[in-house]
Design an enzyme around this catalytic site. Structure first.
Site, PDB file in Angstrom:
ATOM      1  N   GLU A 120       1.663  -0.393  -4.946  1.00 37.88           N
ATOM      2  CA  GLU A 120       0.630   0.572  -5.305  1.00 37.88           C
ATOM      3  C   GLU A 120       1.341   1.865  -5.684  1.00 37.88           C
ATOM      4  O   GLU A 120       1.879   2.569  -4.833  1.00 37.88           O
ATOM      5  CB  GLU A 120      -0.339   0.841  -4.154  1.00 37.88           C
ATOM      6  CG  GLU A 120      -1.440   1.818  -4.579  1.00 37.88           C
ATOM      7  CD  GLU A 120      -2.119   2.546  -3.436  1.00 37.88           C
ATOM      8  OE1 GLU A 120      -3.134   3.218  -3.694  1.00 37.88           O
ATOM      9  OE2 GLU A 120      -1.633   2.469  -2.291  1.00 37.88           O
ATOM     10  N   ASP A 130     -10.162   1.816  -5.048  1.00 39.03           N
ATOM     11  CA  ASP A 130      -9.829   3.238  -5.021  1.00 39.03           C
ATOM     12  C   ASP A 130     -10.383   4.004  -6.218  1.00 39.03           C
ATOM     13  O   ASP A 130      -9.997   5.158  -6.444  1.00 39.03           O
ATOM     14  CB  ASP A 130      -8.307   3.420  -4.968  1.00 39.03           C
ATOM     15  CG  ASP A 130      -7.739   3.164  -3.580  1.00 39.03           C
ATOM     16  OD1 ASP A 130      -8.440   3.445  -2.592  1.00 39.03           O
ATOM     17  OD2 ASP A 130      -6.601   2.675  -3.480  1.00 39.03           O
ATOM     18  N   ASP A 154       0.833  -1.195   0.000  1.00 35.72           N
ATOM     19  CA  ASP A 154       0.000   0.000   0.000  1.00 35.72           C
ATOM     20  C   ASP A 154       0.875   1.255   0.000  1.00 35.72           C
ATOM     21  O   ASP A 154       1.953   1.273   0.590  1.00 35.72           O
ATOM     22  CB  ASP A 154      -0.890  -0.027   1.244  1.00 35.72           C
ATOM     23  CG  ASP A 154      -1.880   1.114   1.298  1.00 35.72           C
ATOM     24  OD1 ASP A 154      -2.648   1.272   0.334  1.00 35.72           O
ATOM     25  OD2 ASP A 154      -1.881   1.845   2.310  1.00 35.72           O
TER      26      ASP A 154
END
Length: 588
Positions: free
Chosen positions: A361, A428, A332
């Site tokens: 990410e 997202d 992340d």
């Protein structure tokens, strides 16, 4: 890679000044030729090794009318080499790139920056099992409820009372992270055969460690499974049963921050003599520390040696869960940790699983992560914005679309391209079908493109049955198990089965063969030895006719996915493409 057609399109998009097409990413110590056309004066190349911050120059030599060459040896360690050209009588030449956006897409914007070549270690590229695989992303609270008895074991959500919603209700708006629907790991176990039937090869889970919110992106304890999702025994069963079905599992590594309710932060608050005090940057101890994106309930870690040891040490979080059976991690907010931290993460993972799949990410150019010593892949939002811009929003011409794809392919080490996590929706973003305004033609066309292109196509849970949502939180709806869309499901199963059964679609090379801006048509070929597939796309609302020059002969071509009328003659395939058509063409 770059066909003559793609290079011509790139040149049309850059009509002013000398022209240079950068080479693709290269292995360590490679010797390459740089060429430049359109200059009357002798250019000099200024190169920079970005990791070592070392620069050098090379004078180009004449190779024809206004054409210049230079032979360059690349470094013997992973790095990004940037470079530009300097002239005695003209401004420096830098690369003109489309600005793709970051967490939101941009279209019609250009910027300049130095050219670049990613220099990678060929011995440390992604494992064979990751190449071209089909990934399925699961948001655990919303996928399936297999154990109603754990539905209300919440820790509390930062002073907000939790909301326990019925399956099928919409998520809370505006979101506070406190609405729970009861999805859990046992629910995933119960649906593994559904995923096998769909054709899934790898599961990516949003966070499953103990945390207050429904998204769990701020852990209380990285060594504990969230009780609302299950326990160690259920986790072990999930891993065993997934692996028994040939499905790999990767987890979310949220190693930048934790919860203000975490064991780490509360220990730091209890005493400045606590070993955890040094893990945080307090602006006013004991109540205020620097939080991720300014959120006080998500205090960021300081990368002190103790913190790094906890995550990347021999018994740390990274190695622990790999020993427990997972096959990799998705990191992340990767840019919010240092590159050195993630290189330690890579070493920790390799100490347990040399073939672990590690995904960053990162919403922009991720080539510096893909050199062999950090990550295997990135979440490829560059691909997301390109496909959406061309096939859904109509904001890119076929030439601009191809230019974006070719730029991404050049940036990415060739042995890593097939492992990149290509996606069209995620936790997202908004849902793709909603972005399409409910137009199933656009939706299927975009999905057909992803499933035919280079990379590891990633399906966000529910997209295969038309789940909608106008934003990230609204898109985190529950899986509609009682109302699955049979037509869409059949489309996904057919496309995935074709992909998995075709060496060309799984790991073949790609070549652009049609770029027609006037008709908004685009065609590429995938090739692996005798296996060849052409994928054609009409991004307009009118039927059109295209012609494909064949290298493989004209007999036995047929439409294996989508619809089109085809005829073959004189080493050429004529394809009548319906509006929003997406046929895949192959031979038995």
């Amino acid at each position: 890679m770059d066909s003559a057609l793609s290079q011509a399109a790139a040149a049309r998009l850059r009509p002013v000044g000398p022209l240079h097409m950068p080479p693709p990413a290269q292995p360590l110590n490679a010797v390459i030729e740089l060429s430049l056309t359109g200059s009357t004066s002798q250019p000099e190349v200024h190169l920079v090794d970005s990791r070592r911050n070392l620069s050098w120059r090379a004078l180009m030599t004449a190779a024809g009318d206004r054409t210049w060459h230079a032979t360059i040896r690349l470094p013997a360690a992973p790095t990004i080499v940037t470079y530009h050209f300097e002239f005695a009588d003209a401004p420096p030449l830098l690369e003109q790139r489309q600005y793709e956006g970051e967490t939101t897409p941009h279209y019609g914007e250009w910027f300049t920056r130095p050219f670049q070549i990613a220099v990678y270690d060929p011995a440390r590229m992604p494992a064979d099992w990751t190449q071209g695989m089909v990934i399925y992303q699961i948001f655990p609270d919303r996928f399936a409820n297999g154990e109603p008895g754990n539905d209300r074991l919440t820790h509390g959500v930062y002073g907000h009372p939790p909301i326990f919603k019925s399956w099928g209700e919409l998520p809370e708006a505006p979101p506070l992270g406190r609405d729970f629907f009861g999805g859990d790991l046992r629910g995933v176990i119960a649906k593994l055969d559904y995923l096998v039937n769909l054709g899934v090869e790898c599961l990516y889970f949003n966070p499953i460690f103990a945390a207050p919110t429904n998204h769990r992106y701020e852990a209380i304890d990285f060594m504990q499974i969230e009780p609302m999702l299950g326990d160690d025994a259920v986790f072990d069963q999930l891993i065993a049963e997934a692996h028994a079905r040939g499905i790999r599992v990767i987890l979310d590594a949220v190693f930048n921050h934790c919860s203000a309710d975490s064991v780490y932060y509360q220990a730091a608050q209890s005493s400045r003599e606590s070993p955890y005090y040094r893990w945080f940057s307090f602006t006013q101890w004991p109540h205020n520390a620097v939080g991720w994106a300014g959120f006080g309930f998500m205090p960021e870690f300081v990368e002190c040696p103790e913190m790094e040891h906890y995550f990347n040490g021999p018994a740390g979080v990274t190695a622990h869960w790999l020993r427990r059976g997972i096959d990799g991690w998705r990191a992340d907010v990767a840019p919010d940790n240092s590159d050195a931290f993630w290189r330690g993460f890579r070493l920790a993972a390799e100490s347990v699983r040399p073939d672990a799949y590690l995904v960053a990410e990162h919403w922009v150019d991720s080539s510096h992560y893909l050199l062999g010593d950090t990550f295997s892949a990135a979440m490829n939002y560059r691909f997301t914005w390109a496909v959406r811009g061309f096939l859904v929003l109509g904001r890119l011409t076929p030439s601009e679309f191809d230019d974006r794809l070719m730029t991404w392919l050049r940036d990415t080490p060739p042995p890593a391209r097939h492992a990149q996590m290509n996606l069209l929706s995620s936790h997202d973003t908004d849902r793709l079908l909603t972005l399409c305004g409910g137009d199933r033609r656009k939706f299927q066309q975009a999905m057909a493109f992803m499933l035919a292109y280079v990379g590891a196509p990633t399906i966000y849970y529910g997209d295969e049955t038309g789940l909608e949502g106008s934003g990230p939180e609204d898109g985190r709806r529950t899986m509609p198990w009682d109302a699955l869309d049979a037509e869409l499901g059949a489309f996904f199963k057919a496309a995935i089965a074709l992909r998995r059964g075709s060496p060309a679609l799984r790991t073949g090379e790609v070549e652009t063969v049609v770029i027609d801006d006037a008709e908004r048509a685009y065609v590429f070929a995938r090739r692996a030895a005798a296996s060849v597939v052409y994928a054609a796309f009409n991004a307009s609302d009118a039927d059109t006719e295209i012609e494909i020059v064949l290298n493989e002969g004209t007999t036995d071509w047929r439409v294996v996915l989508g619809q089109a009328v085809i005829s073959a003659a004189d080493d050429q395939l004529t394809v009548m493409l319906p509006a929003r058509g997406f046929p895949w063409l192959a031979r038995p």
